[in-house]
Design an enzyme around this catalytic site. Structure first.
Site, PDB file in Angstrom:
ATOM      1  N   LYS A  50       4.409   6.559  -3.527  1.00  0.00           N
ATOM      2  CA  LYS A  50       3.657   6.966  -2.334  1.00  0.00           C
ATOM      3  C   LYS A  50       4.362   8.145  -1.654  1.00  0.00           C
ATOM      4  O   LYS A  50       3.710   9.008  -1.071  1.00  0.00           O
ATOM      5  CB  LYS A  50       3.546   5.796  -1.358  1.00  0.00           C
ATOM      6  N   GLU A  87       5.789   5.239   8.284  1.00  0.00           N
ATOM      7  CA  GLU A  87       4.619   5.951   8.798  1.00  0.00           C
ATOM      8  C   GLU A  87       4.284   5.478  10.199  1.00  0.00           C
ATOM      9  O   GLU A  87       4.580   4.341  10.565  1.00  0.00           O
ATOM     10  CB  GLU A  87       3.372   5.610   7.953  1.00  0.00           C
ATOM     11  N   HIS A 112      -3.034  -6.755   5.176  1.00  0.00           N
ATOM     12  CA  HIS A 112      -3.174  -5.393   4.645  1.00  0.00           C
ATOM     13  C   HIS A 112      -3.785  -5.354   3.257  1.00  0.00           C
ATOM     14  O   HIS A 112      -3.576  -4.414   2.504  1.00  0.00           O
ATOM     15  CB  HIS A 112      -1.823  -4.659   4.652  1.00  0.00           C
ATOM     16  N   ARG A 164      -6.471   4.612 -11.284  1.00  0.00           N
ATOM     17  CA  ARG A 164      -7.057   3.582 -12.151  1.00  0.00           C
ATOM     18  C   ARG A 164      -8.413   3.188 -11.602  1.00  0.00           C
ATOM     19  O   ARG A 164      -8.830   3.680 -10.556  1.00  0.00           O
ATOM     20  CB  ARG A 164      -6.146   2.353 -12.135  1.00  0.00           C
TER      21      ARG A 164
HETATM   22  P1  ADP Z   1      -7.342  -2.240  -5.007  1.00  0.00           P
HETATM   23  O1  ADP Z   1      -7.322  -1.170  -3.992  1.00  0.00           O
HETATM   24  O2  ADP Z   1      -7.983  -1.859  -6.277  1.00  0.00           O
HETATM   25  O3  ADP Z   1      -7.768  -3.524  -4.454  1.00  0.00           O
HETATM   26  P2  ADP Z   1      -4.760  -3.430  -5.001  1.00  0.00           P
HETATM   27  O4  ADP Z   1      -3.617  -2.672  -4.466  1.00  0.00           O
HETATM   28  O5  ADP Z   1      -5.293  -4.549  -4.200  1.00  0.00           O
HETATM   29  O6  ADP Z   1      -5.846  -2.377  -5.391  1.00  0.00           O
HETATM   30  O7  ADP Z   1      -4.355  -3.961  -6.427  1.00  0.00           O
HETATM   31  C1  ADP Z   1      -5.255  -4.522  -7.317  1.00  0.00           C
HETATM   32  C2  ADP Z   1      -4.608  -5.621  -8.056  1.00  0.00           C
HETATM   33  O8  ADP Z   1      -3.508  -5.148  -8.769  1.00  0.00           O
HETATM   34  C3  ADP Z   1      -4.108  -6.737  -7.173  1.00  0.00           C
HETATM   35  O9  ADP Z   1      -4.307  -7.923  -7.870  1.00  0.00           O
HETATM   36  C4  ADP Z   1      -2.648  -6.442  -7.014  1.00  0.00           C
HETATM   37  O10 ADP Z   1      -1.940  -7.646  -6.821  1.00  0.00           O
HETATM   38  C5  ADP Z   1      -2.354  -5.808  -8.344  1.00  0.00           C
HETATM   39  N1  ADP Z   1      -1.338  -4.774  -8.246  1.00  0.00           N
HETATM   40  C6  ADP Z   1      -1.399  -3.634  -7.556  1.00  0.00           C
HETATM   41  N2  ADP Z   1      -0.307  -2.899  -7.743  1.00  0.00           N
HETATM   42  C7  ADP Z   1       0.474  -3.602  -8.578  1.00  0.00           C
HETATM   43  C8  ADP Z   1       1.741  -3.374  -9.176  1.00  0.00           C
HETATM   44  N3  ADP Z   1       2.425  -2.280  -8.921  1.00  0.00           N
HETATM   45  N4  ADP Z   1       2.221  -4.318  -9.994  1.00  0.00           N
HETATM   46  C9  ADP Z   1       1.542  -5.424 -10.250  1.00  0.00           C
HETATM   47  N5  ADP Z   1       0.332  -5.685  -9.736  1.00  0.00           N
HETATM   48  C10 ADP Z   1      -0.191  -4.799  -8.900  1.00  0.00           C
HETATM   49  P1  ADP Z   2      -1.293  -0.730  -1.048  1.00  0.00           P
HETATM   50  O1  ADP Z   2      -0.525  -0.008  -2.082  1.00  0.00           O
HETATM   51  O2  ADP Z   2      -0.819  -2.097  -0.807  1.00  0.00           O
HETATM   52  O3  ADP Z   2      -2.757  -0.602  -1.266  1.00  0.00           O
HETATM   53  P2  ADP Z   2      -1.683   1.156   1.146  1.00  0.00           P
HETATM   54  O4  ADP Z   2      -0.743   2.271   1.481  1.00  0.00           O
HETATM   55  O5  ADP Z   2      -2.936   1.552   0.473  1.00  0.00           O
HETATM   56  O6  ADP Z   2      -0.918   0.069   0.304  1.00  0.00           O
HETATM   57  O7  ADP Z   2      -2.018   0.385   2.483  1.00  0.00           O
HETATM   58  C1  ADP Z   2      -2.684  -0.857   2.459  1.00  0.00           C
HETATM   59  C2  ADP Z   2      -3.327  -1.132   3.807  1.00  0.00           C
HETATM   60  O8  ADP Z   2      -2.363  -1.129   4.858  1.00  0.00           O
HETATM   61  C3  ADP Z   2      -4.366  -0.132   4.245  1.00  0.00           C
HETATM   62  O9  ADP Z   2      -5.610  -0.395   3.695  1.00  0.00           O
HETATM   63  C4  ADP Z   2      -4.354  -0.290   5.750  1.00  0.00           C
HETATM   64  O10 ADP Z   2      -5.083  -1.407   6.163  1.00  0.00           O
HETATM   65  C5  ADP Z   2      -2.910  -0.569   6.037  1.00  0.00           C
HETATM   66  N1  ADP Z   2      -2.206   0.676   6.380  1.00  0.00           N
HETATM   67  C6  ADP Z   2      -1.595   1.496   5.519  1.00  0.00           C
HETATM   68  N2  ADP Z   2      -1.046   2.543   6.166  1.00  0.00           N
HETATM   69  C7  ADP Z   2      -1.323   2.356   7.473  1.00  0.00           C
HETATM   70  C8  ADP Z   2      -1.015   3.076   8.667  1.00  0.00           C
HETATM   71  N3  ADP Z   2      -0.288   4.174   8.632  1.00  0.00           N
HETATM   72  N4  ADP Z   2      -1.451   2.594   9.843  1.00  0.00           N
HETATM   73  C9  ADP Z   2      -2.175   1.444   9.900  1.00  0.00           C
HETATM   74  N5  ADP Z   2      -2.485   0.722   8.815  1.00  0.00           N
HETATM   75  C10 ADP Z   2      -2.070   1.165   7.616  1.00  0.00           C
HETATM   76 MG    MG Z   3      -3.909   0.986  -1.198  1.00  0.00          MG
END
Ligand code: ADP
Ligand code: ADP
Ligand code: MG
Length: 668
Positions: A116, A200, A234, A291
């Site tokens: 990220k 952030e 989240h 993906r």
């Molecule tokens: P989406 O935005 O598609 O919902 P998520 O971040 O929720 O993406 O991830 C989708 C699935 O993949 C979830 O089941 C999460 O637990 C799994 N996942 C995401 N990133 C990883 C990772 N780095 N390693 C293992 N599983 C992951």
């Molecule tokens: P992941 O890899 O788990 O998907 P993300 O960076 O996409 O992580 O963040 C997951 C969630 O966390 C977002 O959908 C949002 O709800 C919350 N989030 C992420 N960044 C922020 C932010 N800067 N301020 C408030 N909420 C946030």
């Molecule tokens: Mg995300």
């Protein structure tokens, strides 16, 4: 086009990919771990290869085993699904080296977005707006704390390698920063073997709006947006397309920013650029997922496209079937993620066998993506999602109304689910009215959870009637002197008498007295007063019930729980309830259950990673006792009552089984 592909995944996404492959006449190879031997994706594929033990790092995450399986079965390409190896550039490279096509973007694009922090640096250069924050290389706690103060609290700490909400911590104030940082790093290390974090600005009441992008070797376009703001921890729970109240100009601006992001890294295939947006519409880049996304079906619904088909076409060297100006939005689509988890226990995953499973039926408006069938087990090894239910309708209100009804008809016994919460969300006036932000569930907790409030008289009546019918079923002839039932179609009087049935609804203890009436019916003494009732078992096993002036049908499933207690799960009126039977003949069990509250058990198999107490400590109800890492997440276990710690059974670092007694304490 390929003639055979291997799907390096499991569960609903493996099944979903197989479905499209089959439609296109492509043969499929599934892979599976020990736990998945009898899984749905294995049954659906043309061939299946066993790749090892249940733990992902010994099976679904082992690139070599998967490549070996693909070579051996003659697959030409590998679809990684999401999670697991889908965003692993090394795996994509290893596939190429073995002469296999990786159905996803080029390794360099995965790598660019894999962190990220690095992604934010690239986006900064591409002039895509970023959330204010620090995403540098210096990881010293002092510097990070200083940066947090500069950004201004609240801040969000995120694992750079993060995904699935792991390694993420909101920090409200400076003095809480050090602890939160340690926790985030610990969780990131466990989940991603990488504890690099970024900090952030934590936006209040933001929306999560993401853009589906797609690229082939010559074109890059966007398939509009999805709003995924309804989240817990989240993580997404409900997703929809298009986003409510999205103005065409903003859609275009976000779409173009996402395409710029994809172009900046030479993207190909399906990808999602996630933005976080302020209430006023200002949007900031958050991350890019290189993906297919879990929620891609809502985009498929409104565009009429099959994104897995697009992936297969592009990966095999073809061109996308449409141009940007040929894409249209048709109606509105909503997806809910039906999870095996307990909303009342901070969404703790729930594991167990799906002894009863009734998902909505697919049809013109309804799509169900699932990887399980009745009888399958939700294990602690993988994501606890049971199914995704997708509704497509002419507008948002109709789609939500339909979804609320479908959630009411969904029946799951064996694990706790969020179906009740999903139904409450889809019928919540504020959500239906267009109030959408990531804080929705927390803010509306009271009203949302009211739908799951204590059982009412009707629930106690249904459970009691089910219990009485069970007695009848067990003694079909009039052999049992206590049984009033010796006629199939209702009741006949043998003598006037009564039965007592005792229930536990959480902490609440309720006794229902059932009087047999000369008229042939029953009178139930319920907590709210007496009501006349009749019951009859229908051909399909459901119960036809008359209660007061109401008649309705209920499904009741009886099940022996892990702790030996007997649970009755009731489905009626689009709601479900679970009540525990207190068997008067076995009061000892009941007493033991009371005593068991003096121990703290592991709700899931996992590892103790922090102990906050020692033997002899006095604790108050709700005080954190220890932290258990299970399913790659940290779960804090709290004292169930005020009391004194008598003993602590495990040390930090120890692995514990589900149900293990972790702490023994004496309630005061
Ligand atoms: P989406 O935005 O598609 O919902 P998520 O971040 O929720 O993406 O991830 C989708 C699935 O993949 C979830 O089941 C999460 O637990 C799994 N996942 C995401 N990133 C990883 C990772 N780095 N390693 C293992 N599983 C992951
Ligand atoms: P992941 O890899 O788990 O998907 P993300 O960076 O996409 O992580 O963040 C997951 C969630 O966390 C977002 O959908 C949002 O709800 C919350 N989030 C992420 N960044 C922020 C932010 N800067 N301020 C408030 N909420 C946030
Ligand atoms: Mg995300």
């Amino acid at each position: 086009m390929f003639s055979k592909i291997l799907i390096a995944n499991r569960g609903e996404i493996a099944c979903r990919v197989i479905k499209t492959a089959r439609r296109l006449g492509i043969k499929t190879v599934a892979v599976y771990s020990d736990a998945d031997r009898g899984a749905r994706h294995v049954a659906m594929a043309d061939e299946a290869v066993h790749i090892g033990p249940s733990a992902p790092r010994e099976s679904y995450l082992v690139a070599d085993k998967i490549i070996e399986a693909a070579k051996r079965t003659g697959a030409q390409a590998v679809h990684p699904g999401y999670g697991f190896l889908s965003e692993n550039a090394g795996f994509a490279e290893a596939c190429a080296k073995s002469g296999l096509v990786f159905i996803g973007p080029p390794p360099a694009a995965i790598r660019a977005m894999g962190s990220k922090s690095e992604a934010k640096k690239i986006m900064e250069k591409a002039k895509v707006p970023l959330v204010p924050g620090y995403h540098g290389d210096d990881q010293s706690p002092d510097l990070l704390a200083k940066e947090a103060a500069r950004i201004g609290f609240p801040v969000l700490i995120k694992a750079s390698a993060g995904g699935g909400g792991k390694g993420m911590r909101v920090v409200e104030a400076a003095e809480k920063f050090a602890d939160a940082l340690a926790g985030a790093k610990r969780e990131a290390k466990a989940a991603f073997a990488d504890d690099h974090v970024l900090v952030e600005k934590y936006l209040t009441r933001p929306r999560h709006i993401e853009i589906q992008v797609f690229a082939d070797s010559s074109d890059c376009l966007y398939l509009f947006e999805r709003d995924c703001s309804i989240q817990r921890r989240h993580q997404k729970v409900i997703e929809e397309a298009p986003a409510p109240n999205m103005e065409p100009a903003r859609r275009k601006a976000m779409g173009e920013a996402a395409v710029a992001a994809a172009k900046a890294i030479g993207y190909q295939g399906a990808g999602t650029v996630e933005f976080i947006a302020d209430q006023d519409g200002t949007f900031f880049f958050m991350e890019m997922n290189t993906r297919l996304q879990v929620e891609h079906p809502v985009t498929e619904a409104i565009t009429g496209q099959d994104l897995v088909e697009w992936q297969l076409v592009v990966a095999s060297g073809g061109k996308m079937p449409l141009k940007q100006d040929e894409l249209r939005i048709d109606g509105h689509a909503v997806e809910v993620r039906l999870y095996a988890e307990d909303p009342a226990r901070n969404f703790l995953p729930s594991t167990g066998t799906l002894v009863h499973l009734k998902l909505p039926e697919e049809g013109a408006h309804v799509r169900v993506d699932t990887g399980v069938r009745q009888g399958d087990t939700v294990t602690p090894f993988y994501d606890p999602m049971i199914a995704k239910v997708i509704v497509h309708d002419r507008d948002r209100t109709s789609a939500l109304r339909r979804m609320a009804a479908l959630m009411g008809e969904t029946e799951v016994v064996g694990v706790t689910t969020n179906a009740g919460l999903l139904k409450a969300l889809c019928s919540h006036p504020a959500f239906v009215g267009g109030e959408v932000d990531t804080g929705f569930i927390e803010r509306h907790r009271a009203t949302l959870f009211a739908a799951m409030a204590p059982a009412d008289d009707r629930a106690f009546a249904i459970a009691t009637l089910a219990r009485l019918v069970e007695w009848q079923d067990r003694s079909p002839t009039a052999g049992d002197p206590h049984s009033p039932w010796n006629e199939q179609n209702g009741f006949r009087l043998l003598d006037e008498g009564h039965d007592e049935v005792r229930w536990k609804d959480g902490e609440r203890d309720v006794t229902v007295i059932a009087h047999r009436l000369r008229s042939g019916g029953l009178r139930l003494e319920l907590p709210g007063g007496a009501q006349e009732a009749r019951v009859q078992r229908a051909d399909d096993g459901r119960l036809a019930i008359g209660l007061g002036s109401d008649t309705f049908v209920a499904t009741v499933v009886r099940r022996v729980a892990i702790d030996g207690g007997i649970d009755y799960t009731l489905f009626a009126d689009g709601r479900s309830r679970r009540l525990r039977l207190v068997d008067p003949l076995d009061l000892s069990m009941y007493e033991a259950a009371g005593a068991a509250e003096a121990t703290v058990r592991a709700p899931l198999p996992g590892k103790i990673i922090d102990l906050k107490i020692k033997a002899g400590d006095t604790v108050s109800k709700g005080q954190p006792l220890l932290v258990l890492e299970a399913m790659k997440m940290e779960h804090t276990l709290a004292a169930p009552a005020d009391g004194t710690i008598k003993s602590v059974r495990y040390a930090v670092g120890e692995q514990v089984a589900e149900g293990a007694e972790l702490v023994e304490f004496e309630a005061s």
